[in-house]
Design an enzyme around this catalytic site. Structure first.
Site, PDB file in Angstrom:
ATOM      1  CB  ILE A   1      -1.333   0.801   1.049  1.00 42.56           C
ATOM      2  CG1 ILE A   1      -1.497  -1.636   1.262  1.00 42.56           C
ATOM      3  CG2 ILE A   1      -1.898   1.274   1.834  1.00 42.56           C
ATOM      4  CD1 ILE A   1      -2.497  -0.896   2.168  1.00 42.56           C
ATOM      5  CG  HIS A   2       2.663   2.491  -3.581  1.00 41.23           C
ATOM      6  ND1 HIS A   2       2.498   2.727  -4.556  1.00 41.23           N
ATOM      7  CD2 HIS A   2       1.933   1.288  -4.296  1.00 41.23           C
ATOM      8  CE1 HIS A   2       1.960   2.271  -5.915  1.00 41.23           C
ATOM      9  NE2 HIS A   2       1.830   0.486  -5.783  1.00 41.23           N
ATOM     10  CB  ALA A   3       1.897   7.464  -3.252  1.00 40.21           C
TER      11      ALA A   3
ATOM     12  CB  ALA B   1      -2.372   4.662   0.177  1.00 47.08           C
TER      13      ALA B   1
END
Length: 86
Positions: free
Chosen positions: A14-16, A19
């Site tokens: 769950i990165h930018a 997310a």
């Protein structure tokens, strides 16, 4: 209250980008959606920075909880979101 467990399949976790998509999707619902992983306090899925600070990586299993509002519909929407995006 309904919940499900999901193992993150996104190679980066769950990165930018995911997310941000998750926070946007959670804000659009009339239920409170939280995401937690073992050993951490669950956070509101609508809070982008809180999600990113959890450090959820590929292979981690998270627990997603949907509470209040139209739980049945929102539960299915969140489950589908995770399967399609994470």
């Amino acid at each position: 209250m309904k919940h499900f467990e999901y193992m993150i399949t996104d190679p980066i976790g769950i990165h930018a980008r995911p997310a941000g998509l998750l926070a946007k999707a959670a804000k659009a619902l009339n239920s409170v959606v939280t995401v937690g992983k073992p050993g951490t306090e669950p956070v509101a899925a609508s809070r982008l920075m809180a999600l990113m600070s959890m450090g959820i990586k590929h292979g981690d299993t998270v627990t997603v909880t949907v509470d209040g509002g139209d739980e049945d519909t929102n539960f299915q929407l969140m489950k589908r979101f995770f399967e399609e995006n994470l």
